[in-house]
Design an enzyme around this catalytic site. Structure first.
Site, PDB file in Angstrom:
ATOM      1  CG  ASP A 150      -2.236   0.915   1.108  1.00  0.00           C
ATOM      2  OD1 ASP A 150      -2.226   1.370   0.127  1.00  0.00           O
ATOM      3  OD2 ASP A 150      -2.696   1.177   2.287  1.00  0.00           O
ATOM      4  CG  HIS A 171       0.489   2.264  -9.479  1.00  0.00           C
ATOM      5  ND1 HIS A 171       0.135   1.852  -7.914  1.00  0.00           N
ATOM      6  CD2 HIS A 171      -0.604   2.864  -9.808  1.00  0.00           C
ATOM      7  CE1 HIS A 171      -1.090   2.243  -7.764  1.00  0.00           C
ATOM      8  NE2 HIS A 171      -1.378   2.936  -8.688  1.00  0.00           N
ATOM      9  CG  LEU A 208       9.673 -17.526  -3.697  1.00  0.00           C
ATOM     10  CD1 LEU A 208       9.153 -17.491  -2.176  1.00  0.00           C
ATOM     11  CD2 LEU A 208      10.284 -16.112  -3.776  1.00  0.00           C
TER      12      LEU A 208
END
Ligand code: FPP
Length: 256
Positions: free
Chosen positions: A36, A53, A147
């Site tokens: 966020d 972004h 991962l």
């Protein structure tokens, strides 16, 4: 620009401080992050929200690589929620464009790093051009094992549970599963995360203290970290600090 320089200095200092303190034998298995504050990061610098972004994507790659380096096996990133459709169309299009760019430009590296990409969420609302890229990434990386990178996209925690209940109901109707077999653990097979361990750590950046419909079922016993940095300034040192703090918390899972 001055602010940016300060961020970098802070990064270097803190990296030296926390990375070495991490106990390699007590690593979290799964870290989940609500990324966020991209818009606020940009606003502070008099930049358009899209710049936030774009900078955020750089941190995505940093954090993915660092989780792999540290030996963390599952990472979930909240990229786009079911509620994010209410944003202006231009911003939604830009976020989707960034995701496609990310997959196109980083997929080779991700694959080389033995990372498996999963998507958590309902892809049916996304354009074919986006789902093609996603399917390609999932297919290429399906056998990777170092991962698991879960990208939550058009994801909502309640939506996930309702979908899970519907699938379970269908399985019950055709006899694939019996009522007796359903418990807290077996229900996880009906969630997007399937057999992955629940997150040990949930991080939300930008100082907001909410969970925003994120992994509602899976985070029952997670440790929460609400950090002040906006996502574009969440460097690897910040991750190290969270892991170090996590290792110093006592988890009781309801016991004493
Ligand atoms: C929250 O910041 C961030 C998002 C809604 C999008 C997160 C997406 C990325 C970092 C890029 C794409 C992801 C991947 C995995 C490549 P905000 O816009 O709500 O910030 P604000 O609260 O300050 O306005």
């Amino acid at each position: 620009m001055e602010v940016l320089k300060l961020d970098i200095l802070k990064n270097i200092k803190s990296t030296e401080k926390f990375k070495d303190k991490i106990d390699k034998d007590n690593l979290p298995k799964h870290i989940a992050i609500i990324m966020d504050g991209n818009g606020r990061w940009a606003k502070k610098r008099f930049l358009p929200r899209t710049a936030g972004h774009r900078e955020g994507v750089k941190r995505v790659m940093d954090i993915v690589e660092e989780c792999g380096n540290l030996g963390i096996n599952h990472l979930t990133l909240y990229a786009f929620s079911t509620e994010n459709w209410s944003r202006p169309k231009e911003e939604i299009d830009y976020l989707m464009k960034l995701l496609v760019e990310f997959l196109k430009s980083k997929l080779k590296q991700i694959h080389k790093n033995n990372v498996k990409i999963n998507i958590l969420g309902d892809l049916s609302r996304l354009d074919r051009s986006i789902t093609n890229e996603i399917e390609n990434a999932i297919e290429l990386t399906r056998n990777n094992s170092k991962l698991e990178l879960n990208i939550a996209l058009n994801y909502g925690g309640r939506d996930e549970i309702i979908n899970g209940i519907k699938s379970l109901y269908k399985d019950l109707m055709v006899g694939n599963v019996s009522l007796k077999e359903i418990d807290e653990d077996s229900f996880k097979d009906y969630l997007y995360t399937k057999k992955q361990p629940d997150p040990d750590i949930v991080i939300r950046t930008s100082g907001e203290k909410r969970l925003s419909n994120f992994l509602n079922y899976q985070i029952a016993y997670s440790e929460f970290f609400f950090v002040d940095e906006n996502w574009p300034e969440f460097y690897t040192n910040n991750l190290h600090r969270v892991i170090y703090e996590y290792q110093n918390r006592v988890r009781r899972f309801g016991g004493i």
